[in-house]
Design an enzyme around this catalytic site. Sequence first.
Site, mmCIF file in Angstrom:
data_model
loop_
_atom_site.group_PDB
_atom_site.id
_atom_site.type_symbol
_atom_site.label_atom_id
_atom_site.label_comp_id
_atom_site.label_asym_id
_atom_site.label_seq_id
_atom_site.Cartn_x
_atom_site.Cartn_y
_atom_site.Cartn_z
ATOM 1 N N CYS A 1 1.344 18.873 -9.304
ATOM 2 C CA CYS A 1 2.056 17.839 -9.561
ATOM 3 C C CYS A 1 1.924 17.542 -11.233
ATOM 4 O O CYS A 1 2.540 16.783 -11.692
ATOM 5 C CB CYS A 1 0.858 16.410 -9.059
ATOM 6 S SG CYS A 1 1.115 16.481 -7.200
ATOM 7 N N HIS B 1 3.162 10.219 -13.368
ATOM 8 C CA HIS B 1 3.206 10.795 -11.919
ATOM 9 C C HIS B 1 3.145 9.875 -10.859
ATOM 10 O O HIS B 1 2.216 8.944 -11.055
ATOM 11 C CB HIS B 1 2.212 11.754 -11.982
ATOM 12 C CG HIS B 1 2.233 12.747 -10.333
ATOM 13 N ND1 HIS B 1 3.219 12.976 -9.905
ATOM 14 C CD2 HIS B 1 1.023 12.696 -9.620
ATOM 15 C CE1 HIS B 1 2.919 13.384 -8.649
ATOM 16 N NE2 HIS B 1 1.636 13.325 -8.527
ATOM 17 N N ASN C 1 4.804 10.842 -3.078
ATOM 18 C CA ASN C 1 4.511 11.735 -4.077
ATOM 19 C C ASN C 1 5.469 13.115 -4.120
ATOM 20 O O ASN C 1 5.352 13.668 -2.983
ATOM 21 C CB ASN C 1 3.094 12.000 -3.875
ATOM 22 C CG ASN C 1 2.645 12.957 -5.027
ATOM 23 O OD1 ASN C 1 3.153 13.517 -5.761
ATOM 24 N ND2 ASN C 1 1.260 12.974 -4.994
HETATM 25 O O1 UT7 Z 1 -0.259 14.114 -6.800
HETATM 26 C C1 UT7 Z 1 -1.434 14.568 -6.793
HETATM 27 C C2 UT7 Z 1 -2.758 13.860 -6.885
HETATM 28 N N1 UT7 Z 1 -2.901 12.836 -5.691
HETATM 29 C C3 UT7 Z 1 -3.421 11.792 -5.592
HETATM 30 O O2 UT7 Z 1 -3.333 11.333 -6.842
HETATM 31 C C4 UT7 Z 1 -3.747 11.207 -4.718
HETATM 32 C C5 UT7 Z 1 -5.077 10.438 -4.877
HETATM 33 N N2 UT7 Z 1 -5.500 9.807 -3.717
HETATM 34 C C6 UT7 Z 1 -4.959 8.524 -3.194
HETATM 35 O O3 UT7 Z 1 -3.794 8.319 -3.399
HETATM 36 C C7 UT7 Z 1 -6.047 7.852 -2.134
HETATM 37 O O4 UT7 Z 1 -7.157 8.323 -2.163
HETATM 38 C C8 UT7 Z 1 -5.311 7.820 -0.514
HETATM 39 C C9 UT7 Z 1 -4.180 6.948 -0.664
HETATM 40 C C10 UT7 Z 1 -4.901 9.202 -0.422
HETATM 41 C C11 UT7 Z 1 -6.353 7.393 0.412
HETATM 42 O O5 UT7 Z 1 -6.707 5.904 -0.214
HETATM 43 P P1 UT7 Z 1 -8.106 5.464 -0.543
HETATM 44 O O6 UT7 Z 1 -8.255 4.034 -0.497
HETATM 45 O O7 UT7 Z 1 -8.928 6.495 -1.248
HETATM 46 O O8 UT7 Z 1 -8.970 5.815 1.210
HETATM 47 P P2 UT7 Z 1 -9.944 6.789 1.784
HETATM 48 O O9 UT7 Z 1 -9.406 8.157 1.595
HETATM 49 O O10 UT7 Z 1 -11.215 6.409 1.087
HETATM 50 O O11 UT7 Z 1 -9.773 6.359 3.261
HETATM 51 C C12 UT7 Z 1 -10.191 5.307 3.674
HETATM 52 C C13 UT7 Z 1 -10.087 5.053 5.475
HETATM 53 C C14 UT7 Z 1 -10.576 6.375 5.902
HETATM 54 O O12 UT7 Z 1 -11.144 5.424 7.241
HETATM 55 P P3 UT7 Z 1 -12.814 5.429 7.235
HETATM 56 O O13 UT7 Z 1 -13.445 6.785 6.942
HETATM 57 O O14 UT7 Z 1 -13.127 4.417 6.180
HETATM 58 O O15 UT7 Z 1 -12.960 5.103 8.721
HETATM 59 C C15 UT7 Z 1 -9.646 7.131 6.505
HETATM 60 O O16 UT7 Z 1 -9.589 7.909 7.659
HETATM 61 O O17 UT7 Z 1 -8.510 5.139 5.531
HETATM 62 C C16 UT7 Z 1 -8.586 6.116 6.601
HETATM 63 N N3 UT7 Z 1 -7.033 6.848 6.628
HETATM 64 C C17 UT7 Z 1 -5.908 6.185 7.149
HETATM 65 N N4 UT7 Z 1 -5.788 5.172 8.040
HETATM 66 C C18 UT7 Z 1 -4.566 4.724 8.490
HETATM 67 C C19 UT7 Z 1 -6.634 7.899 5.880
HETATM 68 N N5 UT7 Z 1 -5.182 7.986 5.966
HETATM 69 C C20 UT7 Z 1 -4.854 7.001 6.793
HETATM 70 C C21 UT7 Z 1 -3.730 6.560 7.230
HETATM 71 N N6 UT7 Z 1 -3.301 5.347 8.155
HETATM 72 N N7 UT7 Z 1 -2.372 7.120 7.005
#
Ligand code: UT7
Length: 323
Positions: free
Chosen positions: A114, A250, A280
């Site tokens: 990225c 980005h 992304n």
């Molecule tokens: O481009 C390269 C760099 N990449 C990035 O910059 C991405 C960086 N990260 C992010 O953008 C965020 O961390 C995400 C969008 C990927 C996730 O957001 P988050 O607020 O960090 O959520 P999380 O990973 O802590 O997950 C929260 C909950 C989890 O459930 P539990 O464990 O709390 O029960 C996940 O299983 O959300 C759940 N979850 C979803 N729920 C519904 C994960 N994906 C989904 C989904 N729909 N698609």
Amino acid sequence: MTRRAVITGVGHYLPERVVENAEFEASLETTDEWIRSRSGIERRHFAAEGETTSDLATHAARAALNDAGCEVEDIDAIVLATSTADLTFPSAATMVQSALGMTRGFAFDLQAVCAGFVYALSNANALILSGQANRVLVIGAETFSRIMDWTDRSTCVLFGDGAGAVVLEAQEGTGSSEDRGLLSTDLNSDGRYKDLLYVDGGVSTENTGFLRMQGNQVFRHAVEKLASTATTALEKAELTADDVDWIVPHQANIRIIQGTAKKMGLSMDKVVVTVQDHGNTSAASIPLALSVGKQRGQIKQGDLIVAEAIGGGLAWGAVVLRW
Ligand code: UT7
């Protein structure tokens, strides 16, 4: 006089197929509301069957050449940032070279995931400052839809396909930060963080593999490292956040974009945001945002821009330039 590498043209291309968040609700336990609120993404484009990264890149390159008002004969080099090249080799850049009908100069791919476009701009700048090239096509192009695990809701809803390109051209400046062109760059990587974001396959392992990400860990690194590299790049150019007209980040997550702007003391009015429409697109996201930002009338000649990105590696960096 000081030699400067100035962006004289910009263009982009997005595949025709638009996929709204709601489409994922049929196959995954997810909702439009979750995707929108956690990432800011509303839709993304996916390449058609048989449509490759070099196809997208060629469209974007033509648009940038047209915007710069220059011919393919005027280009000395192509630097294409991608992690999803058509073939293992040759480079997607040489495929673009051939598609454009360019039979001289040189072309190569650069891979920093990225952060690829920031790395590519920095390398193209070095080619120009060292006199190895006068005009370079710098492209970011990706088909991340090809490396998605469609059963993994935590990654497959976040990425999209697309391409953006700029023409970078040698011009004379005065050596001051009032000059048009690249004013500073700051590149970083730290391979200890490999497991946070990687593809679990590749040529020297066994299969193409799928993208794997510990999203919340990457998130934590992103805001801190992006604000830090942007500030360092500004310091190298003897400028501060007060001098910035536009942050072109980005486009991974609106919350990362907002957090970085806040850490830098900048309002969101100074940030070009396209994540809602593109998702992304990895190395393509910054040149896509530059092109859309110009089309919207946000980016104008003379504006001071900071482009910053982070991705797999981890690799991150920033470029300060005057448009
Ligand atoms: O481009 C390269 C760099 N990449 C990035 O910059 C991405 C960086 N990260 C992010 O953008 C965020 O961390 C995400 C969008 C990927 C996730 O957001 P988050 O607020 O960090 O959520 P999380 O990973 O802590 O997950 C929260 C909950 C989890 O459930 P539990 O464990 O709390 O029960 C996940 O299983 O959300 C759940 N979850 C979803 N729920 C519904 C994960 N994906 C989904 C989904 N729909 N698609």
